[in-house]
Design an enzyme around this catalytic site. Structure first.
Site, PDB file in Angstrom:
ATOM      1  N   ARG A  88       0.816  -1.211   0.000  1.00  0.00           N
ATOM      2  CA  ARG A  88       0.000   0.000   0.000  1.00  0.00           C
ATOM      3  C   ARG A  88       0.852   1.264   0.000  1.00  0.00           C
ATOM      4  NH1 ARG A  88      -5.347  -0.866   0.831  1.00  0.00           N
ATOM      5  NH2 ARG A  88      -5.904  -2.738   1.995  1.00  0.00           N
ATOM      6  N   ARG A 128     -25.421   2.125  -2.794  1.00  0.00           N
ATOM      7  CA  ARG A 128     -25.641   0.812  -2.165  1.00  0.00           C
ATOM      8  C   ARG A 128     -26.592   0.925  -0.974  1.00  0.00           C
ATOM      9  NH1 ARG A 128     -20.484  -2.665  -2.299  1.00  0.00           N
ATOM     10  NH2 ARG A 128     -20.723  -2.643  -0.054  1.00  0.00           N
ATOM     11  N   ARG A 161     -25.080   2.017   4.693  1.00  0.00           N
ATOM     12  CA  ARG A 161     -24.003   1.841   5.677  1.00  0.00           C
ATOM     13  C   ARG A 161     -23.150   3.108   5.740  1.00  0.00           C
ATOM     14  NH1 ARG A 161     -20.288  -3.069   4.872  1.00  0.00           N
ATOM     15  NH2 ARG A 161     -19.334  -1.267   3.983  1.00  0.00           N
ATOM     16  N   ARG A 172     -12.485   8.365   1.919  1.00  0.00           N
ATOM     17  CA  ARG A 172     -11.678   7.165   1.621  1.00  0.00           C
ATOM     18  C   ARG A 172     -10.893   7.355   0.328  1.00  0.00           C
ATOM     19  NH1 ARG A 172     -16.073   2.661   1.516  1.00  0.00           N
ATOM     20  NH2 ARG A 172     -14.395   1.212   1.050  1.00  0.00           N
TER      21      ARG A 172
END
Ligand SMILES: [Zn+2]
Length: 223
Positions: A88, A128, A161, A172
């Site tokens: 990462r 979603r 969520r 993010r």
């Protein structure tokens, strides 16, 4: 073929990792799977990692690196691998280079980047809706339930969520860009980076990926 897959959250990386690894006949190695395996088998590294996770802390780099090193030493990875979720950061990428050199006198063949623009990621993730009863995930645009806010399977209530809220997704994406831009640059400098458009039908993305990887595979058989 020794391959690393990178891409933002919402790029469909898990799905593509699986398809591409199957086509190339190499194991798919994800950090998530390695963590779970070490924890469930109760290895020394697994117990160490779990002690951090139980406290809600991030697992330190050296523990992650040791787990990846162990996994890459397994016999099935001798033919190659597809790494998902590691490295990462640039220091992790440098460590991976060292691990491969020391263990097998080998190096990475290619790094495949799934490219999806931020607006598309936000649209995918923020649409979603998850069922409170069965956890099935619907999508307001791509896979809507018959009645808004209600699960077709069990009439459960659908909710968004926290991870899927547009603000969270945007955050993010920022974190991803900050971490990954130097990593992508590191691999681009070494001539290892290939990017593909990761929008459209899943099968098309897999075909695009395999096509883009062909020159790297071909170069290796000529070694
Ligand atoms: Zn449901």
């Amino acid at each position: 073929m020794r391959l690393v897959l990178v891409g933002p959250p919402g790029a469909g990386k898990g799905t593509q990792a699986q398809f591409i690894a199957e086509h190339l006949q190499v194991p798919k190695i994800s950090t998530g799977d390695i963590f779970r395996a070490n924890v469930s088998e109760g290895t020394a590294l697994g117990r160490k990692a779990k002690s951090f996770m139980d406290r809600g802390d991030l697992v330190p780099d050296d523990v992650t690196v040791d787990m990846v090193r162990d996994r890459l030493a397994d016999s099935d990875a001798a033919v190659g691998f597809l790494l998902d979720g590691f490295p990462r950061t640039v220091p992790q990428a440098e460590t991976l280079d060292d691990v491969l050199r020391e263990a097998a006198d080998a190096k990475l063949d290619v790094v495949l980047e799934l490219v999806v623009d931020d607006d598309e990621v936000i649209r995918r993730l923020s649409g979603r809706r998850t069922c409170r009863t069965c956890n099935h995930i619907w999508h307001v645009d791509f896979d809507p339930p018959q009645a808004e806010g209600v699960c077709d399977l069990d009439n459960g209530e659908l909710y968004q969520r926290e991870d899927d809220k547009a603000e969270t997704v945007a955050n993010r994406l920022h974190v991803y860009a900050d971490q990954t831009a130097p990593l992508v640059a590191y691999y681009a400098e070494r001539g290892l980076l290939v990017g593909i458009d990761a929008t459209g039908p899943v099968d098309d993305i897999t075909s695009r990926a395999l096509h883009a990887l062909r020159p790297f595979g071909a170069a290796r058989t000529e070694d």
